[in-house]
Motif scaffolding. Structure first.
Motif, PDB file in Angstrom:
ATOM      1  N   ASN A 306       0.825  -1.208   0.000  1.00 43.14           N
ATOM      2  CA  ASN A 306       0.000   0.000   0.000  1.00 43.14           C
ATOM      3  C   ASN A 306       0.859   1.258   0.000  1.00 43.14           C
ATOM      4  O   ASN A 306       0.563   2.246  -0.686  1.00 43.14           O
ATOM      5  N   PHE A 307       1.916   1.219   0.806  1.00 43.25           N
ATOM      6  CA  PHE A 307       2.822   2.367   0.866  1.00 43.25           C
ATOM      7  C   PHE A 307       3.483   2.590  -0.491  1.00 43.25           C
ATOM      8  O   PHE A 307       3.530   3.715  -0.999  1.00 43.25           O
ATOM      9  N   LEU A 308       3.973   1.503  -1.097  1.00 44.13           N
ATOM     10  CA  LEU A 308       4.640   1.613  -2.391  1.00 44.13           C
ATOM     11  C   LEU A 308       3.703   2.127  -3.478  1.00 44.13           C
ATOM     12  O   LEU A 308       4.108   2.907  -4.346  1.00 44.13           O
ATOM     13  N   SER A 309       2.462   1.713  -3.420  1.00 43.97           N
ATOM     14  CA  SER A 309       1.508   2.141  -4.454  1.00 43.97           C
ATOM     15  C   SER A 309       1.248   3.639  -4.387  1.00 43.97           C
ATOM     16  O   SER A 309       0.829   4.246  -5.378  1.00 43.97           O
ATOM     17  N   GLN A 336       5.410  13.873   5.293  1.00 42.28           N
ATOM     18  CA  GLN A 336       4.448  12.765   5.215  1.00 42.28           C
ATOM     19  C   GLN A 336       5.157  11.444   4.941  1.00 42.28           C
ATOM     20  O   GLN A 336       4.854  10.421   5.551  1.00 42.28           O
ATOM     21  N   ILE A 337       6.121  11.478   4.005  1.00 39.26           N
ATOM     22  CA  ILE A 337       6.883  10.256   3.714  1.00 39.26           C
ATOM     23  C   ILE A 337       7.727   9.866   4.920  1.00 39.26           C
ATOM     24  O   ILE A 337       7.786   8.689   5.297  1.00 39.26           O
ATOM     25  N   ALA A 338       8.375  10.866   5.543  1.00 37.64           N
ATOM     26  CA  ALA A 338       9.222  10.585   6.704  1.00 37.64           C
ATOM     27  C   ALA A 338       8.418   9.994   7.857  1.00 37.64           C
ATOM     28  O   ALA A 338       8.932   9.178   8.627  1.00 37.64           O
ATOM     29  N   GLY A 339       7.151  10.388   7.971  1.00 36.18           N
ATOM     30  CA  GLY A 339       6.317   9.903   9.067  1.00 36.18           C
ATOM     31  C   GLY A 339       5.751   8.519   8.840  1.00 36.18           C
ATOM     32  O   GLY A 339       5.349   7.846   9.803  1.00 36.18           O
ATOM     33  N   VAL A 344       6.440   1.242   8.066  1.00 31.35           N
ATOM     34  CA  VAL A 344       6.155   0.081   7.218  1.00 31.35           C
ATOM     35  C   VAL A 344       7.436  -0.598   6.748  1.00 31.35           C
ATOM     36  O   VAL A 344       7.413  -1.408   5.826  1.00 31.35           O
ATOM     37  N   GLY A 345       8.551  -0.249   7.389  1.00 33.35           N
ATOM     38  CA  GLY A 345       9.795  -0.956   7.122  1.00 33.35           C
ATOM     39  C   GLY A 345      10.794  -0.259   6.228  1.00 33.35           C
ATOM     40  O   GLY A 345      11.884  -0.768   6.016  1.00 33.35           O
ATOM     41  N   ALA A 379      14.477   8.282  -5.371  1.00 26.74           N
ATOM     42  CA  ALA A 379      14.396   7.089  -4.526  1.00 26.74           C
ATOM     43  C   ALA A 379      12.974   6.537  -4.506  1.00 26.74           C
ATOM     44  O   ALA A 379      12.766   5.319  -4.540  1.00 26.74           O
ATOM     45  N   CYS A 380      11.978   7.410  -4.474  1.00 23.11           N
ATOM     46  CA  CYS A 380      10.579   6.967  -4.522  1.00 23.11           C
ATOM     47  C   CYS A 380      10.289   6.236  -5.829  1.00 23.11           C
ATOM     48  O   CYS A 380       9.632   5.185  -5.844  1.00 23.11           O
TER      49      CYS A 380
END
Length: 388
Positions: A306-309, A336-339, A344-345, A379-380
């Motif tokens: 879910n995070f990757l999507s 938001q990404i840092a939080g 989620v690993g 990186a994203c």
């Protein structure tokens, strides 16, 4: 670990079309050189505040480019190149190209023959007659020294300008001259760097510790082979040599000790900041970006997925904030990404995002934080591609 999406290589060597026009503007080597000499003449060497990366001359009469137009049509053309940077290249074409046009560029590579780099058109400017200059932004930053082999004593650093707040880490400077030691410390006074300064080889070995990330040696110290050998045994970090001597002997000394770069004396603050930034920003960020895309083993699979999507949307929104020069929006997206990422690993990605957000908080400027933010975007994108 190599980058998950390294530059592609063509399946067969490519060469310019035989005879006829070497490029769309119809210029051969001599005519192209004369034209680019006129284009380059007004430049006075001062940094352009709009640029993030230094442009290096990269005059090539014929470079293949495959374009995917907004309409979906695909064409392959041969363009003449003007210059190249860590983030893109400039080329000449005989027609207007719409910004946003996707492309793949086949660049000659001294070791591999050719490499294919993905990118997109970001600008197109009419120069003369039918000649348009197009700016290509690479999807992933490159090491220009993979394509251009500069003189070891030349300025070969990537960043056009450096935000002193972004320079962190530990530097050891070994210099017998007291005034040069003072100058070195003075030029780095506005940075968060931890600077250790030694007058002699023995003093340097006493100051060397595990935290050291970069060593700057005066040529007189670099000539001490026994010292350099001991230094290499105790620290596997980049070495920069500094001197006012630019004789052939210096090139041989640099080759023998495996020095990474050279800074000419008298030192300038801009030159010193750019040299230090090459190793403590550019290369460190590239290493962190590669680590950030590794898939975690200790996380619930559906949460990671879910995070990757959602990462492509984050990357697109950050790019839009960059285009708008909106530091606040850019910072919020990084936060938001840092939080979320560490939960989620994806701890390395979270650290990369947190560092970009912190830099944006201090500078309140997108251009001053651009390198860190673009590294996060890359990186994203790589994390998404690797999981696909």
């Amino acid at each position: 670990m190599p980058p998950p999406n390294p530059p592609q290589r063509p399946t067969a060597p490519w060469s310019p079309p035989p005879g006829g026009r070497p490029n769309t503007v119809g210029l051969h080597e001599r005519e192209l050189g004369e034209l680019l000499d006129r284009f380059d003449a007004p430049e006075d060497g001062r940094p352009d505040p709009r640029r993030g990366f230094v442009r290096w001359p990269f005059r090539r009469t014929s470079v293949q480019m495959k374009l995917t137009h907004p309409s979906g049509a695909i064409t392959t053309i041969n363009v003449a190149c003007r210059n190249i940077s860590r983030g893109g290249l400039s080329a000449l074409h005989n027609a207007y190209l719409h910004p946003g046009t996707k492309c793949k560029v086949v660049l000659p590579h001294p070791g591999d023959g050719h490499r294919i780099l993905e990118g997109q058109v970001v600008r197109c400017t009419h120069r003369a007659g039918v000649i348009h200059e197009i700016g290509i932004a690479f999807k992933d930053a490159i090491d220009v020294r993979d394509f251009v082999r500069p003189d070891p004593l030349a300025d070969c650093f990537s960043l056009e300008r450096v935000n002193p707040d972004e320079l962190t880490g530990t530097v050891l400077f070994v210099e017998p001259s007291e005034i040069d030691r003072r100058i070195f410390r003075h030029f780095l006074r506005g940075t968060p760097l931890k600077v250790s300064i030694a007058e002699s080889a023995d003093e340097a070995l006493g100051l060397l510790d595990d935290a050291c990330e970069l060593i700057v040696l005066d040529l007189a110290i670099a000539r001490d082979r026994a010292f350099v050998n001991t230094l290499r045994e105790r620290a596997t970090v980049p070495i920069i040599v500094t001197s006012s001597d630019t004789s052939p002997e210096v090139r041989e000394i640099m080759r023998t000790i495996g020095a990474e770069a050279f800074i000419a004396k008298p030192l300038t603050q801009r030159g010193l900041l750019r040299a230090v930034a090459e190793f403590l920003i550019v290369r460190r960020t590239a290493k962190a970006a590669r680590a950030a895309v590794s898939l975690p083993d200790d996380v619930v699979p559906h949460l990671a997925q879910n995070f990757l999507s959602g990462l492509p949307d984050y990357a697109e929104r950050i790019q839009e904030a960059i285009r708008r020069d909106d530091a606040a929006a850019c910072r919020n997206l990084c936060l938001q990404i840092a939080g979320t990422a560490p939960a989620v690993g994806f701890k390395p990605l979270g650290r990369l995002a947190a560092a970009a957000a912190q830099l944006l908080s201090r500078s309140q400027s997108v251009p001053a934080s651009l390198h860190a933010v673009r590294s996060l975007v890359a990186a994203c994108e790589r994390a998404t591609n690797r999981a696909a």
